[in-house]
Design a protein around this motif. Structure first.
Motif, PDB file in Angstrom:
ATOM      1  N   ASP A 120       0.819  -1.206   0.000  1.00  0.00           N
ATOM      2  CA  ASP A 120       0.000   0.000   0.000  1.00  0.00           C
ATOM      3  C   ASP A 120       0.858   1.264   0.000  1.00  0.00           C
ATOM      4  O   ASP A 120       0.495   2.267  -0.615  1.00  0.00           O
ATOM      5  CB  ASP A 120      -0.924   0.006   1.220  1.00  0.00           C
ATOM      6  CG  ASP A 120      -1.981  -1.085   1.152  1.00  0.00           C
ATOM      7  OD1 ASP A 120      -2.227  -1.599   0.044  1.00  0.00           O
ATOM      8  OD2 ASP A 120      -2.538  -1.437   2.206  1.00  0.00           O
ATOM      9  N   TRP A 121       1.978   1.216   0.704  1.00  0.00           N
ATOM     10  CA  TRP A 121       2.865   2.369   0.802  1.00  0.00           C
ATOM     11  C   TRP A 121       3.497   2.693  -0.544  1.00  0.00           C
ATOM     12  O   TRP A 121       3.473   3.832  -1.008  1.00  0.00           O
ATOM     13  CB  TRP A 121       3.928   2.100   1.859  1.00  0.00           C
ATOM     14  CG  TRP A 121       4.874   3.237   2.101  1.00  0.00           C
ATOM     15  CD1 TRP A 121       4.778   4.525   1.640  1.00  0.00           C
ATOM     16  CD2 TRP A 121       6.074   3.192   2.879  1.00  0.00           C
ATOM     17  NE1 TRP A 121       5.841   5.291   2.079  1.00  0.00           N
ATOM     18  CE2 TRP A 121       6.646   4.482   2.843  1.00  0.00           C
ATOM     19  CE3 TRP A 121       6.715   2.184   3.600  1.00  0.00           C
ATOM     20  CZ2 TRP A 121       7.836   4.790   3.501  1.00  0.00           C
ATOM     21  CZ3 TRP A 121       7.890   2.486   4.270  1.00  0.00           C
ATOM     22  CH2 TRP A 121       8.441   3.774   4.217  1.00  0.00           C
ATOM     23  N   GLN A 122       4.070   1.693  -1.188  1.00  0.00           N
ATOM     24  CA  GLN A 122       4.855   1.935  -2.387  1.00  0.00           C
ATOM     25  C   GLN A 122       4.155   1.511  -3.678  1.00  0.00           C
ATOM     26  O   GLN A 122       4.742   1.604  -4.748  1.00  0.00           O
ATOM     27  CB  GLN A 122       6.202   1.212  -2.281  1.00  0.00           C
ATOM     28  CG  GLN A 122       7.090   1.752  -1.174  1.00  0.00           C
ATOM     29  CD  GLN A 122       7.483   3.193  -1.420  1.00  0.00           C
ATOM     30  OE1 GLN A 122       7.689   3.606  -2.567  1.00  0.00           O
ATOM     31  NE2 GLN A 122       7.607   3.967  -0.345  1.00  0.00           N
ATOM     32  N   GLN A 123       2.918   1.029  -3.560  1.00  0.00           N
ATOM     33  CA  GLN A 123       2.157   0.605  -4.739  1.00  0.00           C
ATOM     34  C   GLN A 123       2.919  -0.444  -5.547  1.00  0.00           C
ATOM     35  O   GLN A 123       3.107  -0.318  -6.756  1.00  0.00           O
ATOM     36  CB  GLN A 123       1.825   1.821  -5.607  1.00  0.00           C
ATOM     37  CG  GLN A 123       1.001   2.884  -4.900  1.00  0.00           C
ATOM     38  CD  GLN A 123      -0.344   2.345  -4.419  1.00  0.00           C
ATOM     39  OE1 GLN A 123      -1.120   1.807  -5.210  1.00  0.00           O
ATOM     40  NE2 GLN A 123      -0.623   2.481  -3.121  1.00  0.00           N
ATOM     41  N   VAL A 124       3.400  -1.475  -4.847  1.00  0.00           N
ATOM     42  CA  VAL A 124       4.120  -2.574  -5.479  1.00  0.00           C
ATOM     43  C   VAL A 124       3.489  -3.891  -5.035  1.00  0.00           C
ATOM     44  O   VAL A 124       2.716  -3.930  -4.067  1.00  0.00           O
ATOM     45  CB  VAL A 124       5.621  -2.562  -5.102  1.00  0.00           C
ATOM     46  CG1 VAL A 124       6.293  -1.312  -5.639  1.00  0.00           C
ATOM     47  CG2 VAL A 124       5.796  -2.657  -3.582  1.00  0.00           C
ATOM     48  N   ASP A 125       3.827  -4.957  -5.738  1.00  0.00           N
ATOM     49  CA  ASP A 125       3.360  -6.287  -5.368  1.00  0.00           C
ATOM     50  C   ASP A 125       4.365  -6.904  -4.403  1.00  0.00           C
ATOM     51  O   ASP A 125       5.475  -7.254  -4.789  1.00  0.00           O
ATOM     52  CB  ASP A 125       3.221  -7.160  -6.623  1.00  0.00           C
ATOM     53  CG  ASP A 125       2.708  -8.557  -6.288  1.00  0.00           C
ATOM     54  OD1 ASP A 125       2.289  -8.770  -5.133  1.00  0.00           O
ATOM     55  OD2 ASP A 125       2.737  -9.427  -7.176  1.00  0.00           O
ATOM     56  N   ALA A 126       3.975  -7.029  -3.138  1.00  0.00           N
ATOM     57  CA  ALA A 126       4.871  -7.578  -2.120  1.00  0.00           C
ATOM     58  C   ALA A 126       4.359  -8.902  -1.575  1.00  0.00           C
ATOM     59  O   ALA A 126       4.780  -9.341  -0.502  1.00  0.00           O
ATOM     60  CB  ALA A 126       5.034  -6.575  -0.981  1.00  0.00           C
ATOM     61  N   SER A 127       3.486  -9.556  -2.306  1.00  0.00           N
ATOM     62  CA  SER A 127       2.816 -10.746  -1.797  1.00  0.00           C
ATOM     63  C   SER A 127       3.771 -11.915  -1.572  1.00  0.00           C
ATOM     64  O   SER A 127       3.500 -12.784  -0.741  1.00  0.00           O
ATOM     65  CB  SER A 127       1.696 -11.172  -2.749  1.00  0.00           C
ATOM     66  OG  SER A 127       2.210 -11.413  -4.060  1.00  0.00           O
ATOM     67  N   GLU A 128       4.874 -11.959  -2.310  1.00  0.00           N
ATOM     68  CA  GLU A 128       5.802 -13.090  -2.180  1.00  0.00           C
ATOM     69  C   GLU A 128       7.162 -12.658  -1.634  1.00  0.00           C
ATOM     70  O   GLU A 128       8.140 -13.395  -1.739  1.00  0.00           O
ATOM     71  CB  GLU A 128       5.985 -13.766  -3.538  1.00  0.00           C
ATOM     72  CG  GLU A 128       4.693 -14.355  -4.096  1.00  0.00           C
ATOM     73  CD  GLU A 128       4.901 -15.067  -5.419  1.00  0.00           C
ATOM     74  OE1 GLU A 128       6.047 -15.087  -5.904  1.00  0.00           O
ATOM     75  OE2 GLU A 128       3.919 -15.608  -5.964  1.00  0.00           O
TER      76      GLU A 128
END
Length: 328
Positions: A120-128
């Motif tokens: 949410d902070w950096q608008q990136v995919d951090a799911s993995e």
């Protein structure tokens, strides 16, 4: 006057942080959209004209109000205007809630919440992203945010204030930083009229020049309050390999100052800004990471201490300069 304005603004921002959605930021965002639509015609001189127009009007308004207050009412009113501008442009609370949320989630063992907060902070995919990489990203993003929201603003505000230009430096720095993001390839995604490459290049180059000296002073302050030799050595090695990367200098000094392995974020920012190929691949292979320990939760506490000690050093220096000026 500048020292007391900074001190009051920092205390005020800690006590009552500025809302993330506020009229000032919303108004400037609308202004930059208007400028881009009317001046971004795709050529190099159009890009620079748009950047100058986006910066010139707000700077002229801020400086005009400062001079009017100084001449018509006196220095107390002018100092209050400095405080107001610094309250909008300066402060930890504009980003620290992200850091706190992720740190608390990691402390509680909720890695899913930590990844979601990072995304949410950096608008990136951090799911993995594994836990150690979440910590590393938080350190990188937080250090760069501290530089952009605190140290860079402090530097340019102090310089311009000493020249009698009031809060002009603070607003110039923050606007240049905002335009470098809003008019980058990432910031232009989803716009009905995409930002031209010329405008992206102009915003990135202007930001590099404006941030060059503050970035190195931030890196030096981190070295002074951390492990000096390791920070300077990391800085020297990184600067030789990537001479045009302000963010990388800060991260390299941070890595040495607290003995943590960092790398990659500055390279991705540079790749997005200048279109250089291969930066992401180099980072994924680990070839551009700094030496040091794998990121751990203890490093988050070390980063907080590093930043606050640096703030104290900057404030003490400004206090000494103010005292010397009063005596002189």
């Amino acid at each position: 006057m500048s020292f007391f304005a900074i001190l009051i603004a920092l205390l005020l921002e800690q006590a009552r942080p500025l809302a993330r959605s506020n009229l000032v930021q919303g108004g400037y965002r609308a202004w930059t959209v208007t400028v881009r639509r009317n001046f971004d015609a795709g050529k190099a001189h159009h890009g620079w004209l748009a950047w100058i127009m986006a910066v010139l009007l707000p700077c002229a308004i801020v400086l005009g109000i400062f001079w009017a207050l100084l001449q018509l009412i006196g220095w107390p009113a002018a100092m209050l205007w400095n405080v107001a501008v610094l309250y909008v442009t300066l402060g930890f609370r504009q980003f620290s809630h992200h850091f706190t949320h992720i740190r608390d989630a990691l402390d509680a063992g909720d890695e899913f919440a930590a990844r979601q907060a990072l995304a949410d902070w950096q608008q990136v995919d951090a799911s993995e992203v594994p836990r150690s990489e979440v910590v590393r990203h938080v350190i990188e993003y937080s250090v760069l945010a501290a530089h952009r929201h605190v140290f860079g603003v402090l530097f340019w505000f102090s310089i311009f204030s000493a020249l009698g230009l009031g809060p002009l430096g603070a607003i110039l720095y923050r606007m240049a930083e905002y335009l470098s993001r809003a008019w980058s390839r990432k910031g232009a995604e989803g716009l009905q009229a995409p930002t031209s490459e010329r405008l992206q290049s102009a915003a990135a180059k202007a930001w590099y020049v404006i941030d060059w000296l503050p970035a190195r002073l931030t890196a030096l302050s981190f070295a002074m309050v951390g492990s000096f030799e390791e920070a300077i050595d990391n800085w020297r090695v990184y600067a030789q390999r990537f001479p045009n990367d302000n963010d990388g200098v800060i991260l390299a000094a941070t890595a040495g100052a607290i003995n943590v392995r960092l790398g990659g974020e500055a390279l991705r920012r540079r790749d997005a800004a200048y279109g250089e190929e291969g930066a992401d691949a180099q980072w994924e292979n680990g070839s551009d990471a700094t030496p040091g320990r794998e990121p751990e939760m203890s490093h988050l506490r070390s980063v907080v201490g590093l930043v606050w000690r640096s703030v104290v050093v900057w404030l003490l220096l400004l206090a000494l300069l103010t005292f010397a000026r009063l005596l002189g």
